[in-house]
Design a protein around this motif. Structure first.
Motif, short mmCIF file in Angstrom:
data_model
loop_
_atom_site.label_atom_id
_atom_site.label_comp_id
_atom_site.label_asym_id
_atom_site.label_seq_id
_atom_site.Cartn_x
_atom_site.Cartn_y
_atom_site.Cartn_z
N GLU A 101 63.08 21.07 77.07
CA GLU A 101 62.54 21.55 75.80
C GLU A 101 63.53 21.36 74.66
O GLU A 101 63.13 21.06 73.53
CB GLU A 101 62.18 23.04 75.94
N GLY A 102 64.80 21.50 74.93
CA GLY A 102 65.80 21.34 73.89
C GLY A 102 66.00 19.90 73.44
O GLY A 102 66.69 19.65 72.45
N ASP A 103 65.43 18.96 74.19
CA ASP A 103 65.59 17.53 73.88
C ASP A 103 64.36 16.96 73.16
O ASP A 103 64.31 15.77 72.88
CB ASP A 103 65.84 16.76 75.19
N MET A 104 63.38 17.81 72.85
CA MET A 104 62.12 17.33 72.26
C MET A 104 62.32 16.78 70.85
O MET A 104 61.72 15.76 70.48
CB MET A 104 61.09 18.47 72.24
N ARG A 105 63.17 17.43 70.06
CA ARG A 105 63.39 16.98 68.68
C ARG A 105 64.07 15.61 68.68
O ARG A 105 63.70 14.73 67.89
CB ARG A 105 64.22 18.00 67.91
N ARG A 106 65.04 15.41 69.56
CA ARG A 106 65.71 14.11 69.66
C ARG A 106 64.72 13.02 70.01
O ARG A 106 64.71 11.93 69.42
CB ARG A 106 66.81 14.21 70.72
N PHE A 107 63.83 13.32 70.98
CA PHE A 107 62.82 12.34 71.39
C PHE A 107 61.86 12.02 70.24
O PHE A 107 61.55 10.85 70.00
CB PHE A 107 62.03 12.90 72.59
N GLU A 108 61.41 13.04 69.52
CA GLU A 108 60.48 12.81 68.40
C GLU A 108 61.13 11.91 67.35
O GLU A 108 60.50 10.97 66.84
CB GLU A 108 60.05 14.14 67.77
N VAL A 109 62.38 12.17 67.02
CA VAL A 109 63.08 11.36 66.02
C VAL A 109 63.24 9.93 66.51
O VAL A 109 63.03 8.97 65.74
CB VAL A 109 64.45 11.99 65.69
N ASP A 110 63.58 9.74 67.78
CA ASP A 110 63.73 8.39 68.33
C ASP A 110 62.41 7.61 68.25
O ASP A 110 62.40 6.42 67.91
CB ASP A 110 64.20 8.46 69.79
N VAL A 111 61.30 8.28 68.56
CA VAL A 111 59.99 7.63 68.48
C VAL A 111 59.65 7.28 67.03
O VAL A 111 59.18 6.17 66.74
CB VAL A 111 58.90 8.53 69.09
N MET A 112 59.90 8.20 66.10
CA MET A 112 59.61 7.95 64.69
C MET A 112 60.42 6.77 64.16
O MET A 112 59.95 5.99 63.32
CB MET A 112 59.89 9.21 63.87
N LEU A 113 61.66 6.64 64.66
CA LEU A 113 62.51 5.53 64.23
C LEU A 113 62.08 4.20 64.84
O LEU A 113 62.47 3.13 64.37
CB LEU A 113 63.97 5.82 64.57
N LYS A 114 61.26 4.25 65.88
CA LYS A 114 60.73 3.04 66.50
C LYS A 114 59.42 2.59 65.86
O LYS A 114 59.07 1.41 65.93
CB LYS A 114 60.50 3.27 68.00
N ASP A 115 58.69 3.55 65.26
CA ASP A 115 57.34 3.22 64.80
C ASP A 115 56.91 4.13 63.65
O ASP A 115 56.75 5.35 63.84
CB ASP A 115 56.36 3.35 65.97
N VAL A 116 56.70 3.56 62.47
CA VAL A 116 56.23 4.32 61.31
C VAL A 116 54.84 4.89 61.55
O VAL A 116 54.51 5.99 61.09
CB VAL A 116 56.23 3.43 60.05
N VAL A 117 54.00 4.17 62.29
CA VAL A 117 52.64 4.64 62.55
C VAL A 117 52.64 5.90 63.41
O VAL A 117 51.82 6.79 63.22
CB VAL A 117 51.79 3.52 63.19
N ALA A 118 53.58 6.00 64.34
CA ALA A 118 53.72 7.23 65.13
C ALA A 118 54.21 8.38 64.26
O ALA A 118 53.92 9.55 64.54
CB ALA A 118 54.68 7.00 66.29
N ASP A 119 54.95 8.08 63.22
CA ASP A 119 55.42 9.07 62.25
C ASP A 119 54.24 9.60 61.44
O ASP A 119 53.96 10.80 61.41
CB ASP A 119 56.47 8.43 61.34
N VAL A 120 53.49 8.70 60.79
CA VAL A 120 52.40 9.09 59.89
C VAL A 120 51.15 9.49 60.66
O VAL A 120 50.49 10.48 60.33
CB VAL A 120 52.07 7.95 58.90
#
Length: 318
Positions: A101-120
């Motif tokens: 659970e404590g690693d969820m924010r890191r994972f979300e940021v990594d995904v957002m940095l891989k794909d703008v569409v996953a961000d928006v």
């Protein structure tokens, strides 16, 4: 926050089919409730789903992001909006799954940095430790305007034949495509302020500064991608059923507080939206409340009138 309501006059379209029954390709329909002179009644009307509209928006967003040298995943570039759904997709993009659970924010940021569409457009990772980012773009079904006893919409099946004149047996292929014509309305919301902002709880992670450095360009492409919706460039079966479509009117509101414009089911929807946003700003302490209007119907209106979709997008980008 940007919210909008648009009315399109669309003739002879097959933008959203649902199934084939024999040789008939059906148009998507949905039940709606409207008030007639005899009371509330249910009608089945042609529609275009929010999924179809959101797919068009995200596909255009990906194209714009690539042009702006922003990150877009391989699957998204190919038009497959699976967006890091499971471990196979995550590993294919070289992203480490969340450990706990404590690693969820890191994972979300990594995904957002891989794909703008996953961000928006948001994503849902369904691995052993699920992580969800809600979409920053919300789009409803496009449905006919519901005003009075008559719904301005009609469905009709069109007969077609494919004929192979050079075939030894001179085969024919008979098929029917259900088309619709309607005065449609649709609504959308874009939470542009929270584009490039992680939603998972926890302390700021290492690569968040990199994300913040892209925030201005990410919000800009998210706004520009609205042009795809405002210009009616969405839906399927366009190669042979390109519709005759005209934007008749629109109201788009920019606020610094949550606000949903009036749906376009009455001819005073623009002025009602403008009046409501003033009262909402007073209640919620809002400072930003810009109202932009496109009017080709002679409606009552309040706000800044713009000529077309292009000028509207330019105003939103300022």
């Amino acid at each position: 926050m940007i919210g909008g309501t648009v009315r399109f006059l669309v003739n002879v379209e097959s933008l959203n089919g649902v199934e084939s029954v024999g040789n008939l390709t059906r148009h998507r329909t949905a039940p709606v409730v409207l008030r007639s002179s005899s009371g509330y009644v249910v009608r089945y009307v042609p529609t275009v789903s929010g999924e179809a509209l959101a797919h068009a928006y995200q596909t255009f967003l990906a194209e714009l992001a690539v042009k702006e040298s922003l990150p877009v995943s391989k699957k998204t570039r190919e038009g497959e909006l699976t967006k890091f759904a499971d471990d196979d997709f995550v590993k294919a993009e070289d992203v480490t799954p969340p450990k706990d659970e404590g690693d969820m924010r890191r994972f979300e940021v990594d995904v957002m940095l891989k794909d703008v569409v996953a961000d928006v457009g948001g994503f849902l990772y369904a691995g052993s430790r699920p992580v969800r980012r809600s979409s920053r773009i919300s789009i409803g079904y496009m449905i006919p305007v519901l005003q009075g006893d008559e719904v301005p919409a009609q469905l009709e099946a069109q007969f077609h034949v494919r004929y192979a004149v050079t075939s030894p047996k001179e085969k024919q292929a008979i098929y029917n495509v259900e088309i619709a014509s309607a005065l449609y309305t649709l609504s959308f919301l874009l939470d542009d302020e929270n584009v490039a902002v992680p939603s998972s709880p926890g302390q700021k992670v290492k690569r968040e500064e990199e994300l913040e450095g892209q925030s201005e360009k990410r919000r800009e492409v998210a706004l520009k991608a609205l042009y795809n919706i405002l210009s009616g460039d969405f839906g399927g079966k366009r190669s042979r059923f390109l519709p005759s479509a005209e934007l008749k009117s629109a109201v788009v509101v920019r606020t610094d507080f949550p606000f949903v414009p009036e749906p376009g089911h009455s001819d005073d929807y623009v002025v009602r939206t403008a009046e409501r946003v003033e009262k909402a700003a007073a209640i919620l302490g809002g400072k930003t409340k810009q109202v932009y209007v496109i009017d080709r119907e002679g409606l009552k209106k309040k706000g800044t009138e713009v000529v077309n979709q292009e000028e509207l997008v330019e105003m939103l980008l300022k």
